[in-house]
Design an enzyme around this catalytic site. Structure first.
Site, PDB file in Angstrom:
ATOM      1  N   ASN A 186      24.958  19.750  -2.575  1.00 32.50           N
ATOM      2  CA  ASN A 186      24.151  20.236  -1.442  1.00 32.50           C
ATOM      3  C   ASN A 186      24.925  21.134  -0.476  1.00 32.50           C
ATOM      4  O   ASN A 186      24.328  21.778   0.395  1.00 32.50           O
ATOM      5  CB  ASN A 186      23.522  19.061  -0.664  1.00 32.50           C
ATOM      6  CG  ASN A 186      22.376  18.388  -1.395  1.00 32.50           C
ATOM      7  OD1 ASN A 186      22.121  17.197  -1.218  1.00 32.50           O
ATOM      8  ND2 ASN A 186      21.665  19.135  -2.239  1.00 32.50           N
ATOM      9  N   ASP A 189      13.393  13.515  -2.892  1.00 29.74           N
ATOM     10  CA  ASP A 189      13.242  14.963  -3.100  1.00 29.74           C
ATOM     11  C   ASP A 189      11.893  15.459  -2.572  1.00 29.74           C
ATOM     12  O   ASP A 189      10.896  14.742  -2.641  1.00 29.74           O
ATOM     13  CB  ASP A 189      13.369  15.266  -4.598  1.00 29.74           C
ATOM     14  CG  ASP A 189      13.647  16.735  -4.861  1.00 29.74           C
ATOM     15  OD1 ASP A 189      13.947  17.474  -3.907  1.00 29.74           O
ATOM     16  OD2 ASP A 189      13.551  17.148  -6.029  1.00 29.74           O
TER      17      ASP A 189
HETATM   18  C1  FPP Z   1      15.903  16.691  -0.966  1.00 28.66           C
HETATM   19  O1  FPP Z   1      14.785  17.510  -0.619  1.00 28.66           O
HETATM   20  C2  FPP Z   1      16.442  16.066   0.227  1.00 28.66           C
HETATM   21  C3  FPP Z   1      17.718  16.223   0.705  1.00 28.66           C
HETATM   22  C4  FPP Z   1      18.724  17.075   0.036  1.00 28.66           C
HETATM   23  C5  FPP Z   1      18.163  15.593   1.966  1.00 28.66           C
HETATM   24  C6  FPP Z   1      17.643  14.202   2.205  1.00 28.66           C
HETATM   25  C7  FPP Z   1      17.926  13.857   3.602  1.00 28.66           C
HETATM   26  C8  FPP Z   1      17.180  13.072   4.396  1.00 28.66           C
HETATM   27  C9  FPP Z   1      15.973  12.346   3.930  1.00 28.66           C
HETATM   28  C10 FPP Z   1      17.520  12.919   5.847  1.00 28.66           C
HETATM   29  C11 FPP Z   1      18.841  12.273   6.170  1.00 28.66           C
HETATM   30  C12 FPP Z   1      19.103  10.979   5.510  1.00 28.66           C
HETATM   31  C13 FPP Z   1      19.261   9.781   6.105  1.00 28.66           C
HETATM   32  C14 FPP Z   1      19.703   8.636   5.267  1.00 28.66           C
HETATM   33  C15 FPP Z   1      18.984   9.540   7.520  1.00 28.66           C
HETATM   34  P1  FPP Z   1      14.889  19.098  -0.808  1.00 28.66           P
HETATM   35  O2  FPP Z   1      15.415  19.674   0.452  1.00 28.66           O
HETATM   36  O3  FPP Z   1      15.691  19.401  -2.030  1.00 28.66           O
HETATM   37  O4  FPP Z   1      13.376  19.453  -1.001  1.00 28.66           O
HETATM   38  P2  FPP Z   1      12.781  20.629  -1.882  1.00 28.66           P
HETATM   39  O5  FPP Z   1      13.136  20.308  -3.326  1.00 28.66           O
HETATM   40  O6  FPP Z   1      11.309  20.523  -1.631  1.00 28.66           O
HETATM   41  O7  FPP Z   1      13.381  21.906  -1.391  1.00 28.66           O
END
Ligand code: FPP
Length: 228
Positions: free
Chosen positions: A62, A14
């Site tokens: 998501n 996250d």
């Molecule tokens: C959460 O941060 C992250 C995600 C919903 C996506 C995670 C995806 C990746 C790391 C890239 C793709 C994965 C692989 C395995 C190659 P957020 O967007 O909720 O962050 P925030 O809370 O700061 O808005």
């Protein structure tokens, strides 16, 4: 391989969006940085002798995000599943994708199952990648599988044998980055006895040293599994 105090570690990755915002960058670039750190952290876990890593890349919730961001995450996922598998070839890592594949295109589904089949014999480390993953959805899936098998009196063991991660034991430690203190539908069944570790570090800032800190904290925990 060094001796490691835990077998299975899981990450809620996250903070990508906030990492990007702090730099006045679009959220998509936060996910790109997050994907690069995913590579580094998985390799770090491998190097210190962890046998199983689970990551939460995209949840069943998501889909509520803007389409542009969803596309960016799936593009990264699509890129990584080919290039990463190739990069990890010599390391004997088994890939297992966890989650509901129903909405994916046939070609993506095929690539995912081809990778799983090709890496199945690999026994150095197992990497579970959660994509369209939700813990409640997983439990429903397991129960529906059992109903289809004709089971009427479903036991805990039956469910454990039918969750997506059934080929490996439950996580010893779940790490959530980004300063939120909840599981957000991640490994709901498997986390019954997992230790939980929360850090304010945003996922793209995560380093091996942060993993070490989580493991140090894990070593201090007294795991009694309901005993005394
Ligand atoms: C959460 O941060 C992250 C995600 C919903 C996506 C995670 C995806 C990746 C790391 C890239 C793709 C994965 C692989 C395995 C190659 P957020 O967007 O909720 O962050 P925030 O809370 O700061 O808005």
């Amino acid at each position: 391989m060094p001796d490691c105090p835990l077998k299975h570690i899981a990450f809620i990755m996250d903070g990508n969006g906030r990492w990007a915002k702090k730099r006045h960058l679009p959220r998509e670039l936060g996910h790109k940085a997050g994907a690069e750190v995913f590579d580094k952290i998985v390799n770090y876990c491998y190097d210190i002798g962890i046998s199983a890593v689970t990551v939460y890349a995209f949840s069943t919730e998501n889909w509520k995000r803007p389409q542009k961001e969803i596309d960016a995450i799936f593009n990264l996922f699509s890129y990584y599943i080919d290039h990463y598998v190739e990069k990890m070839r010599n390391k004997k890592v088994r890939f297992v994708f966890i989650g509901d594949r129903t909405p994916f295109s046939d070609s993506l589904k095929k690539r995912m199952s081809d990778i799983e089949k090709a890496t199945e014999p690999n026994s150095q480390m197992i990497l579970f990648v959660g994509i369209n993953y939700g813990g409640r959805n997983e439990i429903c899936h397991a129960v529906n599988e059992l109903i289809a098998q004709g089971k009427t009196n479903i036991t805990e063991e039956d469910i454990s044998n039918n969750v997506y991660t059934h080929v490996y034991s439950d996580p010893d430690l779940i790490v959530r980055t980004g300063g939120e203190y909840r599981l957000s539908n991640f490994l709901i069944w498997q986390s019954a006895y997992s230790e939980l570790y929360f850090t304010d570090t945003l996922w793209p800032d995560m380093t091996g040293a942060d993993v070490d800190l989580a493991i140090e904290e894990f070593k201090k925990r007294d795991r009694r599994y309901g005993g005394v």
